[in-house]
Design a protein around this motif. Structure first.
Motif, mmCIF file in Angstrom:
data_model
loop_
_atom_site.group_PDB
_atom_site.id
_atom_site.type_symbol
_atom_site.label_atom_id
_atom_site.label_comp_id
_atom_site.label_asym_id
_atom_site.label_seq_id
_atom_site.Cartn_x
_atom_site.Cartn_y
_atom_site.Cartn_z
ATOM 1 N N GLY A 1 1.913 37.723 -25.150
ATOM 2 C CA GLY A 1 1.280 37.407 -23.876
ATOM 3 C C GLY A 1 1.160 38.581 -22.931
ATOM 4 O O GLY A 1 0.963 38.401 -21.741
ATOM 5 N N ASN A 2 1.276 39.806 -23.455
ATOM 6 C CA ASN A 2 1.205 40.967 -22.582
ATOM 7 C C ASN A 2 0.046 41.904 -22.898
ATOM 8 O O ASN A 2 -0.070 42.968 -22.311
ATOM 9 N N GLY A 3 -0.820 41.551 -23.817
ATOM 10 C CA GLY A 3 -1.991 42.360 -24.134
ATOM 11 C C GLY A 3 -1.672 43.523 -25.058
ATOM 12 O O GLY A 3 -0.516 43.922 -25.205
ATOM 13 N N PRO A 4 -2.696 44.088 -25.672
ATOM 14 C CA PRO A 4 -2.497 45.152 -26.659
ATOM 15 C C PRO A 4 -2.190 46.516 -26.053
ATOM 16 O O PRO A 4 -1.671 47.391 -26.735
ATOM 17 N N HIS A 5 -2.489 46.706 -24.777
ATOM 18 C CA HIS A 5 -2.334 48.030 -24.163
ATOM 19 C C HIS A 5 -0.900 48.533 -24.232
ATOM 20 O O HIS A 5 -0.666 49.716 -24.509
ATOM 21 N N LEU A 6 0.053 47.682 -23.981
ATOM 22 C CA LEU A 6 1.462 48.082 -24.033
ATOM 23 C C LEU A 6 1.838 48.577 -25.414
ATOM 24 O O LEU A 6 2.443 49.633 -25.569
ATOM 25 N N TRP A 7 1.458 47.832 -26.444
ATOM 26 C CA TRP A 7 1.840 48.171 -27.814
ATOM 27 C C TRP A 7 1.157 49.451 -28.274
ATOM 28 O O TRP A 7 1.774 50.262 -28.970
#
Length: 83
Positions: free
Chosen positions: A71-77
């Motif tokens: 639930g935090n989007g791909p940008h963090l990963w």
């Protein structure tokens, strides 16, 4: 897109692999096994084990899956993998 801030870190310290965050923080918090997580992510256990063992990188496709799952989007990963 949420605003990201650069953190200062010890130059001698290695960046954290995304697999370490999954293994040490996310999966214990969700109380989920590798098998269940792999099933929910739609990937093989071997692929997820490779990422958790920090032997495989997080691809763009995997970052999208993790972002939706957490639930935090791909940008963090992707940022974690880049660093």
């Amino acid at each position: 897109m949420p605003r990201e801030y650069k953190l200062r870190r010890d130059p001698g310290m290695r960046p954290v692999h995304p697999g370490a965050i999954l293994r040490l923080d996310v999966m214990p918090a969700l109380q989920i096994s590798v098998t269940e997580a792999a099933r929910e992510l739609g990937v093989s256990r071997q692929l997820l084990h490779g990422i958790l063992a920090e032997k495989l990188p997080v691809s763009a496709a995997m970052a999208v899956r993790l972002g939706k799952w957490c639930g935090n989007g791909p940008h963090l990963w992707l940022a974690l993998q880049r660093d």
